[in-house]
Design a protein around this motif. Structure first.
Motif, mmCIF file in Angstrom:
data_model
loop_
_atom_site.group_PDB
_atom_site.id
_atom_site.type_symbol
_atom_site.label_atom_id
_atom_site.label_comp_id
_atom_site.label_asym_id
_atom_site.label_seq_id
_atom_site.Cartn_x
_atom_site.Cartn_y
_atom_site.Cartn_z
ATOM 1 N N PHE A 105 0.782 -1.077 -0.024
ATOM 2 C CA PHE A 105 0.034 0.183 0.036
ATOM 3 C C PHE A 105 0.854 1.337 -0.017
ATOM 4 C CE2 PHE A 105 0.850 -1.271 4.390
ATOM 5 C CZ PHE A 105 1.057 -0.044 5.212
ATOM 6 N N LYS A 106 0.255 2.421 -0.611
ATOM 7 C CA LYS A 106 1.005 3.545 -0.447
ATOM 8 C C LYS A 106 0.233 4.579 0.490
ATOM 9 C CE LYS A 106 2.413 7.394 -3.532
ATOM 10 N NZ LYS A 106 3.660 7.814 -2.471
ATOM 11 N N THR A 107 0.837 5.365 1.536
ATOM 12 C CA THR A 107 0.574 6.278 2.400
ATOM 13 C C THR A 107 0.381 7.647 1.746
ATOM 14 O OG1 THR A 107 2.533 6.636 3.151
ATOM 15 C CG2 THR A 107 1.413 5.112 4.389
ATOM 16 N N ASN A 108 -0.780 8.389 2.093
ATOM 17 C CA ASN A 108 -0.760 9.718 1.774
ATOM 18 C C ASN A 108 0.153 10.470 2.423
ATOM 19 O OD1 ASN A 108 -1.913 10.242 4.106
ATOM 20 N ND2 ASN A 108 -3.983 10.029 3.318
ATOM 21 N N SER A 109 -0.056 11.924 2.275
ATOM 22 C CA SER A 109 1.052 12.940 2.634
ATOM 23 C C SER A 109 0.973 13.147 4.160
ATOM 24 C CB SER A 109 0.812 14.275 2.025
ATOM 25 O OG SER A 109 -0.235 14.806 2.216
ATOM 26 N N LEU A 110 -0.276 12.508 4.747
ATOM 27 C CA LEU A 110 -0.497 12.507 6.323
ATOM 28 C C LEU A 110 0.039 11.378 6.967
ATOM 29 C CD1 LEU A 110 -3.981 14.045 6.056
ATOM 30 C CD2 LEU A 110 -1.990 15.262 6.617
ATOM 31 N N GLY A 111 0.352 10.213 6.072
ATOM 32 C CA GLY A 111 0.995 8.994 6.775
ATOM 33 C C GLY A 111 -0.052 7.967 6.776
ATOM 34 N N PHE A 112 -1.537 8.198 6.073
ATOM 35 C CA PHE A 112 -2.495 7.211 6.189
ATOM 36 C C PHE A 112 -2.726 6.464 5.056
ATOM 37 C CE2 PHE A 112 -3.845 10.456 9.347
ATOM 38 C CZ PHE A 112 -3.836 9.708 10.553
ATOM 39 N N ASN A 113 -3.364 5.161 5.108
ATOM 40 C CA ASN A 113 -3.432 4.236 4.011
ATOM 41 C C ASN A 113 -4.540 4.696 3.282
ATOM 42 O OD1 ASN A 113 -3.449 2.188 2.195
ATOM 43 N ND2 ASN A 113 -4.458 0.799 3.705
ATOM 44 N N ASP A 114 -4.641 5.920 2.619
ATOM 45 C CA ASP A 114 -5.891 6.430 1.920
ATOM 46 C C ASP A 114 -5.238 7.111 0.923
ATOM 47 O OD1 ASP A 114 -8.335 6.623 1.117
ATOM 48 O OD2 ASP A 114 -9.024 8.192 2.812
ATOM 49 N N TYR A 115 -6.177 7.897 -0.085
ATOM 50 C CA TYR A 115 -5.819 8.552 -1.172
ATOM 51 C C TYR A 115 -5.420 10.144 -0.658
ATOM 52 C CZ TYR A 115 -7.349 4.861 -4.248
ATOM 53 O OH TYR A 115 -7.712 3.679 -4.942
ATOM 54 N N GLU A 116 -4.858 10.899 -1.481
ATOM 55 C CA GLU A 116 -4.457 12.255 -0.820
ATOM 56 C C GLU A 116 -5.674 13.178 -0.397
ATOM 57 O OE1 GLU A 116 -1.936 14.634 0.794
ATOM 58 O OE2 GLU A 116 -1.324 12.978 -0.306
ATOM 59 N N VAL A 117 -5.550 13.776 0.578
ATOM 60 C CA VAL A 117 -6.567 14.625 1.098
ATOM 61 C C VAL A 117 -6.530 16.043 0.442
ATOM 62 C CG1 VAL A 117 -7.845 15.751 2.905
ATOM 63 C CG2 VAL A 117 -6.649 13.594 3.294
ATOM 64 N N ASN A 118 -7.202 16.430 -0.507
ATOM 65 C CA ASN A 118 -7.461 17.676 -1.248
ATOM 66 C C ASN A 118 -8.448 18.604 -0.631
ATOM 67 O OD1 ASN A 118 -5.328 16.882 -2.994
ATOM 68 N ND2 ASN A 118 -6.704 15.814 -4.065
ATOM 69 N N ASN A 119 -8.327 19.839 0.054
ATOM 70 C CA ASN A 119 -8.920 20.721 0.205
ATOM 71 C C ASN A 119 -10.230 19.954 1.289
ATOM 72 O OD1 ASN A 119 -7.923 22.515 -1.531
ATOM 73 N ND2 ASN A 119 -9.021 21.794 -3.120
ATOM 74 N N GLU A 120 -11.357 20.652 1.103
ATOM 75 C CA GLU A 120 -12.287 20.035 2.218
ATOM 76 C C GLU A 120 -12.935 18.911 1.723
ATOM 77 O OE1 GLU A 120 -15.558 22.984 2.508
ATOM 78 O OE2 GLU A 120 -14.472 24.593 3.408
#
Length: 176
Positions: free
Chosen positions: A62-77
């Motif tokens: 799996f690939k982590t997002n920029s927050l370190g979680f196993n999910d897609y990148e969080v963009n804006n709201e």
């Protein structure tokens, strides 16, 4: 280098790759997860990392997002923020089969992100809620609780030292 030597070198590296990728993880137990401690919120994986989770029941990458979680990148709201522990973390299955992805496929107009880590308890859920609420302004927050989440509040997530439930019951309030 002769043609035969080049073939032998390539063959050697293919064998080494096969061994390290498929055989070694099945023969030897080792912890492959890489955690990062944040000063102002609970532990997560290292951000933007390609990781692998291996147990006797699963072997997933799996690939982590920029927050370190196993999910897609969080963009804006975001519309829905899902908080939880290993059930939300979801490293045991391919990301496409996680319950949050099923929701996304059925409600394509919603932005959904999940933030969960194995060993989290309600206290860590609350810390993430405080930390991420203003930043991403979720309209709905879903907290997934499992039976162990209450006792996980009393564990040091960095070293997994936990008080037993019996010891927790012995804690008495004191007047200051």
């Amino acid at each position: 280098i002769t043609k035969n030597k080049l073939k032998n070198i390539i063959f050697f590296f293919i064998i080494i790759f096969f061994f390290l990728e498929f055989v070694y993880p099945k023969l030897f137990k080792f912890d492959i997860k890489v955690y990062r401690y944040w000063g102002d919120r609970p532990v997560s994986f290292f951000p933007n990392s390609n990781l692998r989770a291996i147990s006797s029941n699963y072997d997933t990458k799996f690939k982590t997002n920029s927050l370190g979680f196993n999910d897609y990148e969080v963009n804006n709201e975001i519309d829905i923020l899902i908080l939880g522990d290993s059930f939300v973390e979801g490293i045991q299955i391919d990301r496409n089969y996680h319950f949050s992805e099923v929701i996304k496929k059925n409600f394509t107009n919603l932005k959904i992100n999940k933030m969960g880590m194995s060993g989290y308890g309600n206290a860590q859920f609350f810390l993430n809620y405080i930390y991420f609420y203003e930043k991403y302004n979720p309209k709905i927050i879903i907290i997934i609780n499992a039976s162990n989440d209450v006792t996980d509040n009393f564990c040091d997530i960095n070293n997994k030292n936990c008080s037993s439930f019996d010891n927790l019951l012995k804690i008495k309030s004191t007047k200051m």
